[in-house]
Design an enzyme around this catalytic site. Structure first.
Site, mmCIF file in Angstrom:
data_model
loop_
_atom_site.group_PDB
_atom_site.id
_atom_site.type_symbol
_atom_site.label_atom_id
_atom_site.label_comp_id
_atom_site.label_asym_id
_atom_site.label_seq_id
_atom_site.Cartn_x
_atom_site.Cartn_y
_atom_site.Cartn_z
ATOM 1 N N SER A 49 0.822 -1.308 -0.088
ATOM 2 C CA SER A 49 0.048 -0.035 -0.063
ATOM 3 C C SER A 49 0.872 1.256 0.010
ATOM 4 O O SER A 49 2.047 0.915 0.443
ATOM 5 C CB SER A 49 -0.839 -0.026 1.114
ATOM 6 O OG SER A 49 -0.273 -0.154 2.438
ATOM 7 N N GLU A 63 0.816 5.677 0.730
ATOM 8 C CA GLU A 63 0.381 6.846 1.701
ATOM 9 C C GLU A 63 0.663 8.237 0.651
ATOM 10 O O GLU A 63 1.891 8.400 0.121
ATOM 11 C CB GLU A 63 0.956 6.888 2.783
ATOM 12 C CG GLU A 63 0.245 8.026 3.706
ATOM 13 C CD GLU A 63 0.598 7.775 4.997
ATOM 14 O OE1 GLU A 63 0.266 6.914 5.570
ATOM 15 O OE2 GLU A 63 1.259 8.504 6.033
ATOM 16 N N ALA A 78 -3.420 18.006 11.160
ATOM 17 C CA ALA A 78 -3.601 18.512 12.654
ATOM 18 C C ALA A 78 -4.824 19.430 12.867
ATOM 19 O O ALA A 78 -5.053 20.139 12.102
ATOM 20 C CB ALA A 78 -2.549 18.785 13.357
ATOM 21 N N ARG A 137 -4.540 8.697 16.936
ATOM 22 C CA ARG A 137 -4.645 9.759 17.696
ATOM 23 C C ARG A 137 -4.469 11.141 17.194
ATOM 24 O O ARG A 137 -5.060 12.093 17.097
ATOM 25 C CB ARG A 137 -3.758 9.728 19.119
ATOM 26 C CG ARG A 137 -3.953 10.847 20.109
ATOM 27 C CD ARG A 137 -2.828 10.992 21.203
ATOM 28 N NE ARG A 137 -1.817 11.744 20.411
ATOM 29 C CZ ARG A 137 -0.730 12.249 21.209
ATOM 30 N NH1 ARG A 137 -0.559 11.689 22.232
ATOM 31 N NH2 ARG A 137 0.361 12.819 20.445
ATOM 32 N N ASP A 190 -1.086 14.081 15.629
ATOM 33 C CA ASP A 190 -0.061 14.716 16.121
ATOM 34 C C ASP A 190 -0.770 16.060 16.707
ATOM 35 O O ASP A 190 -1.561 16.839 15.898
ATOM 36 C CB ASP A 190 0.941 15.111 15.247
ATOM 37 C CG ASP A 190 1.921 14.003 14.478
ATOM 38 O OD1 ASP A 190 2.008 13.111 15.301
ATOM 39 O OD2 ASP A 190 1.984 14.043 13.341
ATOM 40 N N ALA A 229 -6.195 6.859 20.548
ATOM 41 C CA ALA A 229 -6.846 6.232 19.199
ATOM 42 C C ALA A 229 -7.668 5.071 19.431
ATOM 43 O O ALA A 229 -8.618 4.825 18.929
ATOM 44 C CB ALA A 229 -5.804 5.637 18.423
ATOM 45 N N TYR A 253 4.543 1.429 16.514
ATOM 46 C CA TYR A 253 5.783 2.071 17.042
ATOM 47 C C TYR A 253 6.974 1.028 17.228
ATOM 48 O O TYR A 253 7.067 0.942 18.482
ATOM 49 C CB TYR A 253 5.658 3.107 17.816
ATOM 50 C CG TYR A 253 4.707 4.245 17.272
ATOM 51 C CD1 TYR A 253 5.055 5.358 16.491
ATOM 52 C CD2 TYR A 253 3.368 4.194 17.765
ATOM 53 C CE1 TYR A 253 4.179 6.261 16.131
ATOM 54 C CE2 TYR A 253 2.432 4.900 17.013
ATOM 55 C CZ TYR A 253 2.994 6.112 16.249
ATOM 56 O OH TYR A 253 2.047 6.884 15.825
ATOM 57 N N HIS A 263 6.687 4.917 20.375
ATOM 58 C CA HIS A 263 6.322 6.407 20.366
ATOM 59 C C HIS A 263 6.933 7.421 21.152
ATOM 60 O O HIS A 263 7.227 7.236 22.143
ATOM 61 C CB HIS A 263 4.686 6.321 20.706
ATOM 62 C CG HIS A 263 4.006 7.693 20.108
ATOM 63 N ND1 HIS A 263 4.026 8.860 20.907
ATOM 64 C CD2 HIS A 263 3.027 7.753 19.130
ATOM 65 C CE1 HIS A 263 3.218 9.695 20.193
ATOM 66 N NE2 HIS A 263 2.765 9.223 19.161
ATOM 67 N N LYS A 278 -5.764 -0.701 21.485
ATOM 68 C CA LYS A 278 -6.235 -0.221 19.985
ATOM 69 C C LYS A 278 -6.808 -1.314 19.313
ATOM 70 O O LYS A 278 -7.679 -1.365 18.687
ATOM 71 C CB LYS A 278 -5.221 0.503 19.095
ATOM 72 C CG LYS A 278 -4.836 1.719 19.587
ATOM 73 C CD LYS A 278 -3.968 2.712 18.532
ATOM 74 C CE LYS A 278 -2.336 2.357 18.762
ATOM 75 N NZ LYS A 278 -1.565 3.152 18.064
ATOM 76 N N GLN A 329 5.151 3.105 12.187
ATOM 77 C CA GLN A 329 5.983 4.056 11.600
ATOM 78 C C GLN A 329 7.222 3.588 11.009
ATOM 79 O O GLN A 329 7.528 2.395 11.182
ATOM 80 C CB GLN A 329 6.536 4.602 12.949
ATOM 81 C CG GLN A 329 7.283 5.854 12.981
ATOM 82 C CD GLN A 329 6.897 7.171 12.390
ATOM 83 O OE1 GLN A 329 6.964 6.941 10.887
ATOM 84 N NE2 GLN A 329 6.491 7.855 12.890
ATOM 85 N N GLN A 366 16.055 16.353 4.921
ATOM 86 C CA GLN A 366 14.664 15.977 5.087
ATOM 87 C C GLN A 366 14.265 14.952 5.789
ATOM 88 O O GLN A 366 13.445 14.636 6.879
ATOM 89 C CB GLN A 366 13.769 15.699 3.587
ATOM 90 C CG GLN A 366 12.356 15.592 3.943
ATOM 91 C CD GLN A 366 11.709 15.224 2.484
ATOM 92 O OE1 GLN A 366 12.155 14.165 1.586
ATOM 93 N NE2 GLN A 366 10.713 15.835 1.656
ATOM 94 N N PHE A 394 12.473 14.662 9.459
ATOM 95 C CA PHE A 394 11.381 13.746 9.803
ATOM 96 C C PHE A 394 11.572 12.978 11.091
ATOM 97 O O PHE A 394 10.785 12.739 12.053
ATOM 98 C CB PHE A 394 11.072 12.945 8.766
ATOM 99 C CG PHE A 394 10.219 13.821 7.463
ATOM 100 C CD1 PHE A 394 9.842 14.986 7.662
ATOM 101 C CD2 PHE A 394 10.085 13.282 6.172
ATOM 102 C CE1 PHE A 394 9.238 15.694 6.740
ATOM 103 C CE2 PHE A 394 9.455 13.768 5.318
ATOM 104 C CZ PHE A 394 9.088 15.101 5.368
ATOM 105 N N HIS A 421 3.973 -0.697 3.534
ATOM 106 C CA HIS A 421 3.319 0.368 3.425
ATOM 107 C C HIS A 421 4.155 1.550 3.075
ATOM 108 O O HIS A 421 4.871 2.012 4.082
ATOM 109 C CB HIS A 421 2.434 0.668 4.632
ATOM 110 C CG HIS A 421 1.484 1.900 4.621
ATOM 111 N ND1 HIS A 421 0.405 1.903 4.005
ATOM 112 C CD2 HIS A 421 1.613 3.420 5.008
ATOM 113 C CE1 HIS A 421 -0.324 3.196 4.102
ATOM 114 N NE2 HIS A 421 0.586 3.953 4.629
#
Length: 275
Positions: free
Chosen positions: A7, A9, A43, A98, A100, A114, A136, A140, A156, A167, A203, A207, A257
Site C-alpha cells: 500500500s 500513502e 492536525a 490519535r 499529532d 486512538a 511504533y 512512540h 487499540k 512508523q 529532510q 522527519f 506500506h
C-alpha cells in the site's frame, strides 16, 4: 512478493498545482497495483476536506482508498458526520490515529486516544470499515516506556482494529521484536511495515527527529559523506531500503506500506527490485 500486501500513502495537496502533481504520481504508482492508497489528515482538521477530495478521486479511479481519521479536535458529532460521508462514498477502509497535537494545543476534542476513536467507529458503523491503527517498533516519542507503548497498541487492537501500520524504521530487528512482543501480548492482527524511501538526507533527519525514528549511525555517516550529491544519496538509499524490505518480507512481514511523500520514483524503484 504479493502485490496485495502493498500500500502507498499520500498527503492531501494544498494547491491546484499540488493536486495535478499528485494525479501524475498516482497514475504512475497505480501501475504497481497496490492494495490501497491511504491519505493523511492534517492536525486540527486543517486538511479534512483535502483528505476527502483526494480519497473520493482515488475511489473514482477504481482503487481502494483509506483516509486517515484523527482524534485531534474531533467531537462525536463531527466524527459521526465524517464516517457517514465516507460510507456514502463507498469507502471501506480507515486509518484511525490519535494524531499529532499542534504546539500548545493541549488534548482538545472528545477523543484522547486512538483506542477510543476505534471503539467509537465500531459502535457507530459495525464492520463497515477495515480499520488500521499505528504501531511504533521504536516506541512512540511521547510514550513513557516501551512496555507502556505496547499496552497502548494492544488497547487499540482490542478496541476493534483489523490491522496495523508501523512508523517507518531502518532497523528490521526493531520491527521483528515489536511483532513478537505484540503476539505475546495476545495481538494477532497483521502488522504491516511502514517504509520511508531515502531520497533527501536533510529532510530524512528532520522527519526522523520529529517522529522518533532512529537512523542507524552507519547510515547517517554514509549519507553525510555524500554532501549535496543527490544521485549518490538516492542510489545508497535505494540499496539500504530495498535490502531491509527483502529481510522484512523473508522474515514474515505481511506487507509493506510506503510513505511516498507524493513522489513516485523511489517507491517504484524499490518495488521493481522486490518483484
Amino acid at each position: 512478493m504479493n502485490p496485495h500486501n502493498f500500500s502507498i500513502e499520500f498527503f492531501p495537496p494544498k494547491t491546484e498545482e499540488g493536486t495535478e502533481k499528485l494525479r501524475v504520481t498516482r497514475s504512475k504508482l497505480a501501475e504497481l497495483n497496490p492494495k490501497y492508497f491511504s491519505v493523511t489528515f492534517g492536525a486540527g482538521g486543517t486538511t479534512q476536506q483535502g483528505t476527502l477530495d483526494t480519497v473520493v478521486e482515488i475511489r473514482k479511479e477504481g482503487f481502494d482508498a483509506a483516509p486517515h481519521l484523527s482524534c485531534v479536535g474531533g467531537t462525536r458529532d463531527s466524527i459521526r458526520q465524517i464516517l457517514k460521508t465516507y460510507k456514502e462514498q463507498d469507502i471501506h477502509r480507515l486509518v484511525a490515529l490519535r494524531g499529532d497535537l499542534p504546539s500548545g494545543y493541549g488534548m482538545g476534542g472528545e477523543f484522547r486516544y486512538a483506542n477510543e476513536l476505534v471503539e467509537f467507529i465500531r459502535a457507530e458503523t459495525g464492520d463497515w470499515f477495515h480499520i488500521e491503527v499505528a504501531a511504533y517498533p521504536e516506541m512512540h516519542p511521547q510514550a513513557k516506556s516501551p512496555q507502556d507503548d505496547l499496552q497502548n497498541f494492544v488497547r487499540k487492537v482490542k478496541a476493534g482494529a483489523n490491522a496495523a501500520i508501523t512508523q517507518y524504521f531502518y532497523n528490521a530487528d526493531a520491527y521483528f521484536q515489536f511483532v513478537e512482543n505484540a503476539q505475546k501480548a495476545g495481538v494477532n492482527v497483521p502488522i504491516v511495515a511502514g517504509i520511508m524511501p531515502i531520497t533527501n538526507s536533510s529532510q530524512l533527519m528532520r522527519f526522523s527527529e520529529m517522529c522518533g525514528a532512529e537512523i542507524p549511525r552507519w547510515v547517517r555517516l554514509k549519507l553525510a559523506s555524500y554532501g549535496d550529491d543527490s544521485a549518490s544519496i538516492k542510489a545508497f538509499g535505494l540499496d539500504v531500503v530495498t535490502q531491509m524490505c527483502e529481510r522484512l518480507l523473508a522474515g514474515g512481514a505481511p506487507g509493506l506500506h510506503f510513505y511516498s511523500l507524493n513522489q513516485a520514483a523511489a517507491t517504484t524503484a524499490i518495488w521493481n527490485r522486490l518483484v
